[in-house]
Design a protein around this motif. Structure first.
Motif, PDB file in Angstrom:
ATOM      1  N   LYS A  69      20.363  44.141  30.846  1.00 42.06           N
ATOM      2  CA  LYS A  69      19.652  43.784  29.600  1.00 42.06           C
ATOM      3  C   LYS A  69      18.214  44.315  29.646  1.00 42.06           C
ATOM      4  N   CYS A  76      16.981  46.434  31.724  1.00 42.60           N
ATOM      5  CA  CYS A  76      17.021  47.885  31.956  1.00 42.60           C
ATOM      6  C   CYS A  76      17.253  48.638  30.640  1.00 42.60           C
ATOM      7  N   SER A 105      19.508  35.295  38.023  1.00 43.15           N
ATOM      8  CA  SER A 105      18.879  36.091  36.981  1.00 43.15           C
ATOM      9  C   SER A 105      17.446  36.446  37.350  1.00 43.15           C
ATOM     10  N   CYS A 106      17.119  37.711  37.164  1.00 43.20           N
ATOM     11  CA  CYS A 106      15.771  38.191  37.438  1.00 43.20           C
ATOM     12  C   CYS A 106      14.841  37.767  36.289  1.00 43.20           C
ATOM     13  N   THR A 107      15.384  37.741  35.075  1.00 45.58           N
ATOM     14  CA  THR A 107      14.598  37.338  33.894  1.00 45.58           C
ATOM     15  C   THR A 107      14.651  35.820  33.773  1.00 45.58           C
ATOM     16  N   ASP A 120      28.276  54.987  34.081  1.00 48.92           N
ATOM     17  CA  ASP A 120      28.095  55.991  35.138  1.00 48.92           C
ATOM     18  C   ASP A 120      28.505  55.465  36.510  1.00 48.92           C
ATOM     19  N   ASN A 164      22.147  53.387  31.258  1.00 48.31           N
ATOM     20  CA  ASN A 164      20.698  53.151  31.255  1.00 48.31           C
ATOM     21  C   ASN A 164      19.985  54.016  32.290  1.00 48.31           C
TER      22      ASN A 164
HETATM   23  N1  LIG Z   1      24.346  52.553  37.404  1.00 47.85           N
HETATM   24  C1  LIG Z   1      23.744  51.816  36.459  1.00 47.85           C
HETATM   25  N2  LIG Z   1      22.940  50.808  36.831  1.00 47.85           N
HETATM   26  C2  LIG Z   1      22.353  50.082  35.853  1.00 47.85           C
HETATM   27  C3  LIG Z   1      22.557  50.342  34.470  1.00 47.85           C
HETATM   28  N3  LIG Z   1      21.860  49.413  33.757  1.00 47.85           N
HETATM   29  C4  LIG Z   1      21.246  48.610  34.646  1.00 47.85           C
HETATM   30  N4  LIG Z   1      21.532  49.008  35.913  1.00 47.85           N
HETATM   31  C5  LIG Z   1      21.057  48.395  37.155  1.00 47.85           C
HETATM   32  O1  LIG Z   1      21.586  47.070  37.216  1.00 47.85           O
HETATM   33  C6  LIG Z   1      20.648  46.186  37.834  1.00 47.85           C
HETATM   34  C7  LIG Z   1      20.402  44.975  36.950  1.00 47.85           C
HETATM   35  O2  LIG Z   1      19.735  45.379  35.786  1.00 47.85           O
HETATM   36  P1  LIG Z   1      18.788  44.388  34.953  1.00 47.85           P
HETATM   37  O3  LIG Z   1      18.278  45.129  33.773  1.00 47.85           O
HETATM   38  O4  LIG Z   1      17.808  43.713  35.841  1.00 47.85           O
HETATM   39  O5  LIG Z   1      19.879  43.332  34.483  1.00 47.85           O
HETATM   40  P2  LIG Z   1      19.663  42.052  33.551  1.00 47.85           P
HETATM   41  O6  LIG Z   1      20.844  41.995  32.668  1.00 47.85           O
HETATM   42  O7  LIG Z   1      18.326  42.086  32.911  1.00 47.85           O
HETATM   43  O8  LIG Z   1      19.788  40.880  34.619  1.00 47.85           O
HETATM   44  P3  LIG Z   1      19.078  39.425  34.706  1.00 47.85           P
HETATM   45  O9  LIG Z   1      17.729  39.458  34.088  1.00 47.85           O
HETATM   46  O10 LIG Z   1      19.015  39.200  36.194  1.00 47.85           O
HETATM   47  O11 LIG Z   1      20.020  38.490  34.037  1.00 47.85           O
HETATM   48  C8  LIG Z   1      19.389  47.011  38.097  1.00 47.85           C
HETATM   49  O12 LIG Z   1      19.418  47.466  39.442  1.00 47.85           O
HETATM   50  C9  LIG Z   1      19.539  48.175  37.147  1.00 47.85           C
HETATM   51  O13 LIG Z   1      18.852  49.333  37.583  1.00 47.85           O
HETATM   52  C10 LIG Z   1      23.398  51.444  34.105  1.00 47.85           C
HETATM   53  O14 LIG Z   1      23.650  51.759  32.934  1.00 47.85           O
HETATM   54  N5  LIG Z   1      23.959  52.137  35.155  1.00 47.85           N
END
Ligand SMILES: Nc1nc2c(ncn2[C@@H]2O[C@H](COP(=O)(O)OP(=O)(O)OP(=O)(O)O)[C@@H](O)[C@H]2O)c(=O)[nH]1
Ligand SMILES: [Mg+2]
Length: 291
Positions: free
Chosen positions: A59, A61, A87-89, A210, A253
């Protein structure tokens, strides 16, 4: 910056023709359309898009990726976490997007804590509903055990259309959608039902296409709509989350790159345009329904 659209691929495509038409060479026109979209409600300057989904789905990212596209360089400002179990967020935050000409774009993202399988952990689904309804103040720290109530200081009692969400986006990873816990799916269903009841559009961004989902796509992202595996994963998203195929958008992403490329940009911008157009139609309809 730019990427070659037709790479030499060694894996054969499953479909002779892409099953969805993509404007791979029209990144600029997608950017222009998103920058200049005419908002169909006089009280609004920005359409509000809420991203939700399981922990680590991408999300934050995705928002960083959109910022990267419009600035032309990789943005890392919003915290992301690799291999996050929790969750990081943690807080409710809005993110605007600015382009190279320092113009603020006519849409804004809200990022929330991720959903978890376990009860009393991750964001409470009622807090996503609170966000949909515009009840949550900026900076509110999510409490997985008890959602925001109308007695809390962070509760907005009389939200205006500006505070409310105009499009709900579920963010789910392609590489784990089929084994996503039922607990998370059930929580997402609660939110979808409310959004549908409120006639708020609901779209899905399928991230991580990817991440070893399909060898063809790993070799060349522009082959995405010639891959059976990706189509299957999109079908999984549709079956498990509810929205039909036309509401599901696969993206990759910016997670490891240090510069942007046109193929990733066009996939993300296409998803974003569908989201923003849906949000704009929603606010236009809310205008006529209150007349
Ligand atoms: N290979 C790949 N990795 C991704 C992609 N999108 C996000 N990531 C990786 O997935 C991990 C989690 O991404 P976040 O954006 O922190 O996920 P989030 O949904 O915000 O997670 P929380 O805030 O923890 O709920 C990070 O290491 C990102 O770099 C993608 O499209 N491809
Ligand atoms: Mg996050």
């Amino acid at each position: 910056m730019g990427s070659k659209q037709s790479k030499q691929v060694t894996t054969l495509p499953d479909f002779e023709k892409p099953w969805r038409n993509m404007k791979w060479n029209e990144k600029k026109s997608l950017e222009d359309e998103l920058t200049n979209i005419h908002l169909r409600h006089p009280e609004l300057t920005q359409l509000r898009i809420l991203l939700h989904g399981p922990v680590g789905a991408g999300k934050s990212c995705f928002i960083n990726s959109v910022r990267s596209i419009f600035s032309g360089e990789i943005k890392r400002n919003i915290p992301e976490q690799s291999n996050a179990k929790k969750s990081c967020t943690k807080t409710y935050k809005s993110y605007s997007i600015t382009n190279k000409r320092s113009e603020t774009l006519p849409f804004i993202f809200n990022d929330v804590m991720g959903l978890e399988n376990i009860e009393d952990d991750g964001i409470h689904p009622n807090d996503i509903v609170n966000a949909l309804l515009g009840h949550i103040k900026e900076g509110y720290k999510f409490n997985p055990v008890s959602p925001l109530s109308n007695k809390d200081v962070d509760f907005i009692h009389e939200p205006t259309l500006k505070d409310k969400v105009h499009c709900l986006v579920s963010v789910v990873p392609a590489n784990s959608i089929s084994r996503m816990d039922n607990g998370v799916i059930d929580k997402m269903e609660v939110v979808r039902k409310r959004a549908v009841g409120l006639e708020i559009p609901h779209l899905v961004i399928m991230t991580k296409v990817d991440a070893n989902v399909c060898p063809l796509v790993n070799e060349d992202l522009s082959q995405i709509y010639r891959s059976r595996k990706i189509k299957e994963k999109m079908g999984n998203c549709s079956d498990r989350l509810g929205p039909t195929m036309k509401c599901i958008f696969p993206v990759s992403n910016y997670h490891e790159e240090n510069e942007t490329n046109d193929t990733k940009d066009v996939l993300i911008l296409t998803a974003l345009l569908a989201i923003v157009k849906s949000a704009n139609e929603y606010v236009e309809e809310s205008l006529t329904s209150h007349e």
